[in-house]
Design an enzyme around this catalytic site. Structure first.
Site, PDB file in Angstrom:
ATOM      1  N   ARG A 166       0.829  -1.206   0.000  1.00  0.00           N
ATOM      2  CA  ARG A 166       0.000   0.000   0.000  1.00  0.00           C
ATOM      3  C   ARG A 166       0.867   1.262   0.000  1.00  0.00           C
ATOM      4  O   ARG A 166       0.416   2.330  -0.384  1.00  0.00           O
ATOM      5  CB  ARG A 166      -0.966   0.018   1.190  1.00  0.00           C
ATOM      6  CG  ARG A 166      -0.335   0.364   2.506  1.00  0.00           C
ATOM      7  CD  ARG A 166      -1.232   0.052   3.669  1.00  0.00           C
ATOM      8  NE  ARG A 166      -2.346   0.964   3.832  1.00  0.00           N
ATOM      9  CZ  ARG A 166      -2.285   2.148   4.432  1.00  0.00           C
ATOM     10  NH1 ARG A 166      -1.134   2.601   4.899  1.00  0.00           N
ATOM     11  NH2 ARG A 166      -3.356   2.896   4.562  1.00  0.00           N
TER      12      ARG A 166
ATOM     13  N   GLY B  61      -5.646  -5.772  -0.396  1.00  0.00           N
ATOM     14  CA  GLY B  61      -4.559  -5.362   0.490  1.00  0.00           C
ATOM     15  C   GLY B  61      -5.024  -4.531   1.663  1.00  0.00           C
ATOM     16  O   GLY B  61      -6.207  -4.474   1.973  1.00  0.00           O
ATOM     17  N   CYS B  62      -4.047  -3.896   2.343  1.00  0.00           N
ATOM     18  CA  CYS B  62      -4.323  -3.115   3.548  1.00  0.00           C
ATOM     19  C   CYS B  62      -4.904  -1.757   3.210  1.00  0.00           C
ATOM     20  O   CYS B  62      -4.280  -0.725   3.471  1.00  0.00           O
ATOM     21  CB  CYS B  62      -3.045  -2.909   4.358  1.00  0.00           C
ATOM     22  SG  CYS B  62      -2.381  -4.385   5.090  1.00  0.00           S
ATOM     23  N   VAL B  63      -6.050  -1.713   2.581  1.00  0.00           N
ATOM     24  CA  VAL B  63      -6.696  -0.413   2.352  1.00  0.00           C
ATOM     25  C   VAL B  63      -8.171  -0.549   2.699  1.00  0.00           C
ATOM     26  O   VAL B  63      -8.702  -1.643   2.691  1.00  0.00           O
ATOM     27  CB  VAL B  63      -6.587   0.077   0.897  1.00  0.00           C
ATOM     28  CG1 VAL B  63      -5.184   0.500   0.588  1.00  0.00           C
ATOM     29  CG2 VAL B  63      -7.084  -0.968  -0.053  1.00  0.00           C
TER      30      VAL B  63
END
Lengths: 234, 428, 105
Positions: free
Chosen positions: B197, C103-105
C-alpha cells in the site's frame, strides 16, 4: 477394608492412569525454530505467579466475586481429595486413639489422634471451611444457569462436573461433623468413586490441562520477550 | 456436489488430526467455560452477544475436537456439547472465526486458564481453508501475493517508476542530488521490505524511511522482485502459501548478500517473518531479521541520527499494534523513539501488551464482508484516542494506520495518524 | 452485499461501500458518493483525479499508482490526501466507482 475402599481405589487407579496418558502426550513440545527474544523459563515463572493475580488478569479483577468463589471452590476440592486419601489410608483418621499406635496391628492411626480436643476443633474447622467452599460451588452453579451468556456456553458436562464436585465437598464436610455415623464415610467413598470415574470424561480433565496451558502461555510470552519477572512495568 | 463437500469435510478433519501436538491439545482441552473472557474481547464489549465471547469461538473448534477425538464425545456426543462438522457448525465458524476475531490475543493473558485463543481460532481458519471457505475478499489478497509477488498486484515497472519518482523528493529533502533509494543493489547490509500500500497509495512513508537511512548512512536496498512484508496467507490459515511468501524474502536477502532483513512497519508481516516463518520453513533463517522500530531505536541510541524533539510539539500518543507488541515483544522501542522525537507524549490506556486492537487486525481490514462490525469495535479505540487528547497518533503498522484513519473520520477524532518512520523523519 | 441509499437513489455496494457493479457509475454517482463520504463538493482537481483513476481502471482493470495520478494530473502528492480525506483508495477509487482494491486499504 470395605467394598467401598476397593471401589474407590479402583476409581483412583482408573483416573490416575487416564491423567498419566494425557500428561505423557503433553510432554513433547513442538519444535520452535524462531530465535528467542526473551526467556521461556522467566515467562513460565511469571505465568504461574504474578500473571494469575487480580492485578494482572481481567477475568479476576473485573469479576472479583466469581474469581474469589472460584479460588475457594478449588481449594475446597483439593482439600477434600487430600482428606479422602488420608481416610482411605488411615482407618482411624482423626479419631480418638486408645490402643497401640503401631502399624500392622490391624488398625492405623493419624498423628493428631492422641489429642482429642485438638482433633475436634480441627474437624470443626474443616467442616465449616468445606461448607463454605461447597456453597461457592453452588453459587457458581446458580450463575451458570441464570446468566444468559454463561448458559449459552454451557453443556451437560459443565453442570454435572460442578454438581459432582460440590456434592463431594459437602459429603466431605459431613464426615467431619459426624465421624461415628455408619453411613457418612461410605457415602463419601461412593461419591469419590463416582467423581474419579467421571473425571476423565469431561472438563474436570483441566486439572492436567490447566498446568499445560499455563506453561504454554508463559513459554509464548517469555520467548517473545513480553513477559518477564524483572519487568517493573508489570 | 454433496460428495465433494463430504470429502472436503474429511479433509478438514484430517487436518485437525494431523496437527494435534502438545500445544494444540492443550488449547483445545483447557477451556472450562467460566465465561469471564467476554469482557476482555473487543467484539463482545462492543456488540454484547454471546457468540462473540472468545470462549464461544474456542468452543466451535474444541467441540469438533471433542466429537472426533475424545471417548465421551464419540459415545455420548451430547454430554460434552460436541459439534458435528456439519453445515451449521461451518457457517458459525466462518461467521465468528473469520468475521469476528482480530486474533489480537488480548483475551489470552486475561483468560482465567490462559488458553491460547487466537491459536485455536487460527486452527479453525485453517480447517475452513482446507474446505475452500475463506472469505473471497481476503482470499483474493492472498492470491495476488502468491501470483504476482505482492498483495496488490503492482507490476515491476510501476514499482520502479514510483521509487524513482520518490528520489526527487528525497534529494530535495536532504539537499543532495546524489541521494537515491537503492534498488536491487548487491553487497548491501540490509534488505528493506514494505507494505504494497506504500508504493501504491501512500509513498510518503517510503520517502520518510529513505531519509532516515540516508542520514544514518545505512547500507541497504529494496528488491524490485520481492519487497512485500505482508503475509495474508498466515491470516487465512494457508501454511504452504505463508511459507512461500516467507521463503521469497529470505532468498531475496541472500541474493543481494544482505545479512539482515528489515521488517517494514507491518504488524502481522513482522510477526509472520520473525516468529512464525522459521517454523514454516522448518529451519533457522540463514539471515537475521529486525523490525524497523528496533532499528530506528538503535540509530538514535547510537547517535547515528539526531532527532530534534522541539520540531514536534503537538501532543503525541502511541497505538501499540497487537502483532508487534503483545505477540512480538517490541514494546519499549517505540516509546523510546517517540520520546526522542516529540516533546509531548502521552500514553493511551490500556497500553503496551494490554492494548486494544485497532479493530482491523486478523485480516478484518481486508474483509469487506464484516466491515460494519469492524467499525463498531473500532469505537473502543476511538474512545481511547479521544481520552488522551493527543493530536498525533503514532503506530508502527500500516494496517493499523488504515483502520485508525477510518475511525478518525467515522468518530470525528481530528487526529493525524503517522508511522514511526514518518515521525522520526519529521524530527530530523 | 448492502444497499446504499443517497438522496433517494439506491446502489448495491460491498461491505466497504464500494460499488458492486462498477458499470452503474456515472458523474452523478460520483457526486453522490463524494457528498456521502465527507469529501464534499467536487472541484476541478477532484474531477481530474477521478477521471484519471476511472480511465486507468477501464483500460487495465486496476487502480493506478498514486504516482501516476500525480504525474498525469500535476497535483502534488500531499494535496491528494487533502482533496480526499478517505485517501486515494477508500476515497478517490470509491468515488470513481472502482471495486475495492486488495490489500491493507
Amino acid at each position: 477394608m470395605t467394598i467401598f475402599h476397593w471401589l474407590l481405589i479402583a476409581a483412583l487407579v482408573f483416573c490416575f492412569v487416564s491423567c498419566l496418558r494425557w500428561f505423557l502426550k503433553l510432554i513433547k513440545q513442538p519444535k520452535d525454530y524462531a530465535d528467542p527474544k526473551g526467556s521461556v523459563a522467566d515467562g513460565v515463572t511469571f505465568s504461574c505467579t504474578k500473571a494469575m493475580l487480580p492485578t494482572h488478569k481481567e477475568s479476576a479483577y473485573l469479576h472479583l466475586p466469581t474469581y474469589i468463589a472460584g479460588i475457594i471452590y478449588h481449594i475446597g476440592t483439593f482439600t477434600s481429595i487430600i482428606l479422602l486419601l488420608l481416610q482411605l489410608i488411615f482407618t482411624n483418621f482423626m479419631l480418638p486413639y486408645t490402643g497401640n499406635c503401631e502399624m500392622g496391628d490391624g488398625t492405623s492411626c493419624f498423628i493428631f489422634s492422641s489429642n482429642w480436643t485438638f482433633v475436634v476443633y480441627l474437624r470443626l474447622f474443616f467442616a465449616v471451611a468445606l461448607a463454605v467452599s461447597s456453597l461457592c460451588g453452588v453459587a457458581i452453579l446458580i450463575k451458570r444457569f441464570t446468566n444468559k451468556e454463561l448458559k449459552a456456553l454451557s453443556n451437560i458436562d459443565d453442570y454435572l462436573s460442578n454438581i459432582f464436585v460440590t456434592l463431594f465437598q459437602m459429603f466431605s464436610a459431613i464426615v467431619m461433623v459426624a465421624p461415628y455415623s455408619t453411613w457418612t464415610q461410605p457415602a463419601l467413598f461412593i461419591m469419590g468413586t463416582i467423581l474419579f470415574i467421571y473425571m476423565p470424561l469431561g472438563k474436570l480433565r483441566h486439572v492436567i490441562y490447566f498446568l499445560s496451558a499455563r506453561y504454554q502461555l508463559g513459554a509464548f510470552y517469555g520467548k517473545r520477550g513480553v513477559w518477564s519477572m524483572k519487568n517493573k512495568k508489570h | 456436489m454433496q460428495e465433494d463437500l463430504t470429502e472436503r469435510k474429511q479433509k478438514a478433519l484430517d487436518f485437525l488430526n494431523s496437527h494435534l501436538n502438545a500445544k494444540l491439545i492443550t488449547a483445545l482441552n483447557s477451556c472450562v467455560h467460566c465465561g469471564l473472557c467476554g469482557t476482555s474481547c473487543q467484539y463482545y464489549i462492543a456488540l454484547k452477544e454471546e457468540k462473540y465471547m472468545p470462549a464461544a469461538k474456542v468452543d466451535l473448534v474444541a467441540g469438533i475436537y471433542r466429537r472426533y477425538h475424545t471417548f465421551a464425545g464419540k459415545v455420548f456426543p451430547k454430554l460434552t456439547g460436541t459439534h458435528e462438522l456439519d453445515d451449521e457448525t461451518i457457517d458459525k465458524m466462518v461467521d465468528t472465526l473469520f468475521g469476528a476475531c482480530t486474533m489480537c490475543g488480548r483475551c489470552v493473558a486475561h483468560c482465567s486458564v490462559g488458553v491460547d485463543i487466537p491459536f485455536v481460532v487460527r486452527t479453525g481458519r485453517m480447517m475452513l481453508q482446507q474446505m475452500g471457505l475463506v472469505p473471497k475478499s481476503i482470499q483474493s489478497t492472498v492470491d495476488a501475493a502468491l501470483n504476482t509477488g505482492n498483495n496488490m498486484a503492482i507490476s515491476k515497472q510501476d514499482f520502479i517508476d514510483t521509487i524513482t519518482w520518490l528520489n526527487d523528493d528525497l534529494q530535495y529533502e536532504v539537499n543532495d542530488d546524489n541521494a537515491t533509494i537503492p534498488l536491487n543493489q548487491s553487497g548491501v547490509k540490509m534488505l528493506y521490505t514494505v507494505n504494497p500500500r506504500e508504493p501504491k497509495f501512500f509513498p510518503l512513508s517510503i520517502s520518510a524511511i529513505a531519509k532516515v537511512f540516508y542520514l544514518a548512512k545505512e547500507s541497504w536496498t529494496l528488491s524490485t522482485d520481492y519487497y512485500d512484508i505482508t503475509n495474508y496467507a498466515y491470516f487465512v490459515g494457508d501454511e504452504e502459501g505463508a511459507r512461500v511468501i516467507t521463503e521469497r524474502l529470505v532468498n531475496e536477502a541472500i541474493k543481494y548478500g544482505a545479512d539482515t532483513i528489515i521488517l517494514g512497519e507491518c504488524g502481522h508481516g513482522s510477526r509472520a517473518m520473525r516468529w512464525e516463518g522459521p517454523n514454516w520453513m522448518k529451519e533457522k533463517y540463514p539471515v537475521k531479521t529486525i523490525t524497523a522500530v528496533e532499528l530506528l531505536a538503535q540509530y538514535i541510541r547510537d547517535g547515528r541520527i539526531k532527532p530534534d524533539k522541539t520540531k514536534i510539539t503537538d501532543l503525541v500518543t502511541i497505538h501499540d499494534p497487537c502483532n508487534l507488541v503483545r505477540n512480538g515483544g517490541v514494546i519499549e522501542e517505540q516509546r523510546y523513539i517517540v520520546n526522542a522525537c516529540c516533546s509531548n507524549f502521552v500514553e493511551m490506556n490500556p497500553n503496551r501488551e494490554d492494548n486494544f486492537c485497532c479493530g482491523g487486525g486478523g485480516g478484518q481490514l481486508a474483509m469487506s464482508e464484516y466491515n460494519e462490525r469492524r467499525m463498531k469495535i473500532g469505537k473502543i479505540k476511538a474512545d481511547q484516542i479521544r481520552a488522551t487528547g493527543a493530536k498525533i497518533v503514532v503506530t508502527p503498522c500500516h494496517n493499523c494506520v488504515d483502520q485508525l484513519n477510518s475511525i478518525n473520520l467515522e468518530y470525528k477524532l481530528g487526529v493525524t495518524i503517522k508511522t514511526i518512520a514518518e515521525i522520526v523523519a519529521d524530527a530530523l | 452485499m448492502a444497499i446504499l441509499e443517497i438522496e433517494g437513489k439506491t446502489f448495491e455496494v460491498d461491505g466497504d461501500g464500494f460499488l458492486v457493479n462498477p458499470k452503474e457509475w456515472n458523474e452523478e454517482v460520483a457526486q453522490l458518493f463524494a457528498k456521502q463520504d465527507g469529501t464534499g463538493e467536487l472541484t476541478e482537481k477532484h474531477w481530474a483525479v477521478i477521471k484519471n483513476i476511472r480511465s486507468h481502471w477501464e483500460k487495465t482493470d486496476m487502480a493506478p499508482m498514486v504516482r501516476s495520478i500525480c504525474q498525469d494530473t500535476g497535483i502534488r502528492l500531499r494535496e491528494i490526501y487533502t482533496l480526499f480525506p478517505q485517501g486515494p483508495a477508500r476515497g478517490a477509487c470509491k468515488i470513481a466507482g472502482l471495486p475495492k482494491p486488495d490489500g491493507c486499504v
